[in-house]
Design a protein around this motif. Structure first.
Motif, PDB file in Angstrom:
ATOM      1  N   ASP A 225       6.578 -11.516  -4.811  1.00 30.19           N
ATOM      2  CA  ASP A 225       6.004 -11.336  -6.147  1.00 30.19           C
ATOM      3  C   ASP A 225       5.257 -10.012  -6.272  1.00 30.19           C
ATOM      4  O   ASP A 225       5.178  -9.237  -5.330  1.00 30.19           O
ATOM      5  CB  ASP A 225       5.154 -12.524  -6.577  1.00 30.19           C
ATOM      6  N   GLU A 226       4.699  -9.794  -7.494  1.00 31.85           N
ATOM      7  CA  GLU A 226       4.382  -8.444  -7.925  1.00 31.85           C
ATOM      8  C   GLU A 226       2.920  -8.203  -8.269  1.00 31.85           C
ATOM      9  O   GLU A 226       2.610  -7.483  -9.200  1.00 31.85           O
ATOM     10  CB  GLU A 226       5.251  -8.071  -9.123  1.00 31.85           C
ATOM     11  N   ASP A 227       2.011  -8.793  -7.502  1.00 32.60           N
ATOM     12  CA  ASP A 227       0.595  -8.525  -7.732  1.00 32.60           C
ATOM     13  C   ASP A 227       0.328  -7.014  -7.651  1.00 32.60           C
ATOM     14  O   ASP A 227       0.957  -6.289  -6.884  1.00 32.60           O
ATOM     15  CB  ASP A 227      -0.238  -9.266  -6.687  1.00 32.60           C
ATOM     16  N   GLN A 228      -0.643  -6.556  -8.451  1.00 33.35           N
ATOM     17  CA  GLN A 228      -0.932  -5.117  -8.513  1.00 33.35           C
ATOM     18  C   GLN A 228      -1.303  -4.547  -7.144  1.00 33.35           C
ATOM     19  O   GLN A 228      -0.897  -3.434  -6.791  1.00 33.35           O
ATOM     20  CB  GLN A 228      -2.084  -4.869  -9.498  1.00 33.35           C
ATOM     21  N   ARG A 229      -2.080  -5.301  -6.359  1.00 37.80           N
ATOM     22  CA  ARG A 229      -2.468  -4.799  -5.033  1.00 37.80           C
ATOM     23  C   ARG A 229      -1.280  -4.757  -4.087  1.00 37.80           C
ATOM     24  O   ARG A 229      -1.210  -3.888  -3.211  1.00 37.80           O
ATOM     25  CB  ARG A 229      -3.596  -5.656  -4.441  1.00 37.80           C
ATOM     26  N   THR A 230      -0.350  -5.664  -4.254  1.00 38.01           N
ATOM     27  CA  THR A 230       0.875  -5.620  -3.446  1.00 38.01           C
ATOM     28  C   THR A 230       1.631  -4.326  -3.732  1.00 38.01           C
ATOM     29  O   THR A 230       2.085  -3.632  -2.809  1.00 38.01           O
ATOM     30  CB  THR A 230       1.777  -6.830  -3.757  1.00 38.01           C
ATOM     31  N   LEU A 231       1.742  -3.985  -5.000  1.00 35.80           N
ATOM     32  CA  LEU A 231       2.454  -2.760  -5.373  1.00 35.80           C
ATOM     33  C   LEU A 231       1.717  -1.520  -4.875  1.00 35.80           C
ATOM     34  O   LEU A 231       2.348  -0.557  -4.423  1.00 35.80           O
ATOM     35  CB  LEU A 231       2.643  -2.711  -6.888  1.00 35.80           C
ATOM     36  N   ARG A 232       0.376  -1.537  -4.932  1.00 36.78           N
ATOM     37  CA  ARG A 232      -0.392  -0.403  -4.388  1.00 36.78           C
ATOM     38  C   ARG A 232      -0.177  -0.287  -2.887  1.00 36.78           C
ATOM     39  O   ARG A 232      -0.083   0.826  -2.344  1.00 36.78           O
ATOM     40  CB  ARG A 232      -1.886  -0.572  -4.696  1.00 36.78           C
ATOM     41  N   GLY A 233      -0.106  -1.440  -2.216  1.00 39.83           N
ATOM     42  CA  GLY A 233       0.135  -1.424  -0.769  1.00 39.83           C
ATOM     43  C   GLY A 233       1.492  -0.852  -0.412  1.00 39.83           C
ATOM     44  O   GLY A 233       1.642  -0.159   0.610  1.00 39.83           O
ATOM     45  N   ILE A 234       2.490  -1.128  -1.245  1.00 37.64           N
ATOM     46  CA  ILE A 234       3.817  -0.544  -1.028  1.00 37.64           C
ATOM     47  C   ILE A 234       3.751   0.961  -1.257  1.00 37.64           C
ATOM     48  O   ILE A 234       4.313   1.751  -0.483  1.00 37.64           O
ATOM     49  CB  ILE A 234       4.862  -1.200  -1.954  1.00 37.64           C
ATOM     50  N   SER A 235       3.030   1.378  -2.300  1.00 36.22           N
ATOM     51  CA  SER A 235       2.903   2.806  -2.608  1.00 36.22           C
ATOM     52  C   SER A 235       2.232   3.576  -1.470  1.00 36.22           C
ATOM     53  O   SER A 235       2.637   4.695  -1.148  1.00 36.22           O
ATOM     54  CB  SER A 235       2.100   3.000  -3.907  1.00 36.22           C
ATOM     55  N   ASP A 236       1.195   2.961  -0.856  1.00 34.72           N
ATOM     56  CA  ASP A 236       0.484   3.694   0.207  1.00 34.72           C
ATOM     57  C   ASP A 236       1.063   3.435   1.599  1.00 34.72           C
ATOM     58  O   ASP A 236       0.545   3.943   2.594  1.00 34.72           O
ATOM     59  CB  ASP A 236      -1.016   3.392   0.171  1.00 34.72           C
ATOM     60  N   GLY A 237       2.126   2.643   1.670  1.00 31.08           N
ATOM     61  CA  GLY A 237       2.815   2.445   2.945  1.00 31.08           C
ATOM     62  C   GLY A 237       2.275   1.312   3.793  1.00 31.08           C
ATOM     63  O   GLY A 237       2.793   1.051   4.885  1.00 31.08           O
ATOM     64  N   THR A 238       1.233   0.595   3.332  1.00 27.13           N
ATOM     65  CA  THR A 238       0.663  -0.511   4.097  1.00 27.13           C
ATOM     66  C   THR A 238       1.582  -1.734   4.065  1.00 27.13           C
ATOM     67  O   THR A 238       1.646  -2.506   5.023  1.00 27.13           O
ATOM     68  CB  THR A 238      -0.715  -0.898   3.536  1.00 27.13           C
ATOM     69  N   ILE A 239       2.286  -1.904   2.945  1.00 28.00           N
ATOM     70  CA  ILE A 239       3.221  -3.017   2.775  1.00 28.00           C
ATOM     71  C   ILE A 239       4.640  -2.472   2.731  1.00 28.00           C
ATOM     72  O   ILE A 239       4.909  -1.485   2.037  1.00 28.00           O
ATOM     73  CB  ILE A 239       2.902  -3.805   1.480  1.00 28.00           C
ATOM     74  N   GLU A 240       5.530  -3.103   3.469  1.00 28.16           N
ATOM     75  CA  GLU A 240       6.906  -2.617   3.562  1.00 28.16           C
ATOM     76  C   GLU A 240       7.662  -2.803   2.244  1.00 28.16           C
ATOM     77  O   GLU A 240       8.281  -1.874   1.719  1.00 28.16           O
ATOM     78  CB  GLU A 240       7.659  -3.373   4.676  1.00 28.16           C
ATOM     79  N   SER A 241       7.617  -4.018   1.721  1.00 22.96           N
ATOM     80  CA  SER A 241       8.389  -4.349   0.523  1.00 22.96           C
ATOM     81  C   SER A 241       7.963  -5.717   0.021  1.00 22.96           C
ATOM     82  O   SER A 241       7.227  -6.446   0.691  1.00 22.96           O
ATOM     83  CB  SER A 241       9.894  -4.345   0.833  1.00 22.96           C
TER      84      SER A 241
END
Length: 321
Positions: free
Chosen positions: A246-262
Motif C-alpha cells: 500500500d501507499e502511505d505517504q511515509r512509505t513513498l518517502r522511504g522509497i524515494s530516499d532508498g530506505t524502502i525497496e518497493s
C-alpha cells in the motif's frame, strides 16, 4: 489501542446536505443510503472515499457514506453493521476484519440489504460479491520484490494487523509461495490487532531478537511506515531492507530516499467507486456486473524508485481534495 470504538462517518459532499435542505426534509428522507465500512483509519480509505465522492456526484439521489473505524475486530464491525441496519441502509460494502467470526452477522446483513465485501473478503458468507485485490497474487508480487531485494537469500519477518482477515492470510500465502525453494527464510508473521504501539514493539523486538534479519515487510498500510521508523531508529537503514504493501505517504518517502525497496499498491479509489456504483446497479435490478466467481478483481502494481515520483504526485492530488 483501547477497546472503545473510534468511529467517524465521513460526509462526502457538502453540496448533498445543501441539496437536501433545498428539496425538503421529506424528499431527503426518501434517499437511499449506501455505506462503506473500513477496517482501520488510513490514507488508503481516504482515497477510497474519493471514489465514493465520484459515485455521489454521479448519483445525487443517494446518500453515500464512508464509515471509518480503528477497531480491527469482528465485534467492532458488528456494532457498525447493526447500527446501519437500524438506520435502514440500502447497501453496505465492508472490508471484513475477521471473516470466520463475522459470517453470522454478515448473513444477517445480506438478508436485509445489498452486501458486498471490498479489500478483505468473506467468501463463506452470503455477500453478493467481492470487489478488490486478488490478495494471493498480490502476495506473490510482494514475494518477487522480496527475492529481488535479497538475491542471496536471508531471514525475513512479516507484520500485519490480524491473521483473522482473509487479505492478511492470502498475502502471507502468496509470499510463502513465491519464496518457496529459495534461500529466503520467513522467521515469523507478527500481528498487532491494529495497535500501533504493539506493532512498533513487534518490529523493535524482531530487530533485537534477530540481529541477522535481512528484510522486514508490512502487509497492511500502516505497517510499513512503522517499520521505516523502527529501522531508522535502530541505525539499520540500508542494512535491513524493507518491502511494503500500500501507499502511505511515509512509505513513498522511504522509497524515494532508498530506505524502502518497493511497495505493492492497490487501487482503493476503484474500491470505493465500484462498491457504490455496483450496489446502485444491484438496487436497480442489474446484477450483470457480478463475475461468475463473484470476485471483481482490481489489479495491483509495484511502486519502486523508478516510478515513485509520478505515483506520489497523483496520490497527492487525490488526498488534497
Amino acid at each position: 489501542m483501547n477497546n472503545s470504538m473510534k468511529r467517524l462517518i465521513v460526509p462526502l459532499l457538502a453540496g448533498a446536505a445543501a441539496l437536501a435542505m433545498t428539496t425538503g426534509i421529506a424528499q431527503a428522507q426518501q434517499k437511499k443510503t449506501i455505506a462503506l465500512v473500513t477496517n482501520v483509519a488510513a490514507d488508503f480509505w481516504t482515497i477510497a472515499g474519493r471514489g465514493l465522492e465520484k459515485a455521489q456526484k454521479e448519483h445525487p439521489d443517494y446518500n453515500i457514506e464512508l464509515i471509518v473505524t480503528n477497531e480491527g475486530t469482528a465485534a467492532g464491525q458488528r456494532r457498525e453493521l447493526d447500527d446501519l441496519l437500524v438506520r435502514g441502509v440500502a447497501g453496505i460494502s465492508i472490508s471484513v476484519d475477521d471473516a470466520p467470526h463475522a459470517t453470522e452477522e454478515l448473513n444477517k446483513v445480506a438478508a436485509k440489504t445489498v452486501l458486498i465485501t471490498t479489500d478483505s473478503d468473506a467468501p463463506q458468507s452470503n455477500r453478493l460479491a467481492y470487489i478488490g485485490t486478488d490478495n494471493v497474487a498480490a502476495g506473490r508480487q510482494a514475494g518477487e520484490e522480496i527475492k529481488k531485494a535479497l538475491p542471496n537469500g536471508g531471514k525475513i519477518a512479516l507484520f500485519v494487523g490480524t491473521m483473522d482477515a482473509d487479505n492478511a492470510r492470502e498475502r502471507v500465502q502468496g509470499i510463502k509461495e513465491s519464496i518457496a525453494g529459495t534461500k529466503v527464510e520467513l522467521v515469523d508473521v507478527f500481528t498487532d490487532q491494529v495497535d500501533f504501539a504493539k506493532a512498533k514493539a513487534n518490529m523493535e523486538n524482531v530487530l533485537v531478537k534477530y540481529p541477522d534479519i535481512a528484510l522486514l515487510s508490512g502487509l497492511w498500510s500502516y505497517e510499513t511506515p512503522l517499520i521505516y521508523d523502527a529501522v531508522k531508529a535502530a541505525g539499520k537503514a540500508g542494512k535491513v531492507k524493507i518491502v511494503g504493501f500500500d501507499e502511505d505517504q511515509r512509505t513513498l518517502r522511504g522509497i524515494s530516499d532508498g530506505t524502502i525497496e518497493s511497495t505493492v499498491v492497490q487501487q482503493p479509489y476503484e474500491f470505493g467507486y465500484l462498491s457504490a456504483t455496483n450496489i446502485i446497479k444491484t438496487l436497480n435490478g442489474d446484477k450483470s456486473w457480478i463475475p461468475k466467481d463473484s470476485k471483481l478483481i482490481v489489479p495491483t502494481k509495484v511502486i519502486s524508485k523508478a516510478n515513485v515520483a509520478e505515483f506520489a504526485a497523483n496520490l497527492k492530488d487525490l488526498l488534497k481534495k
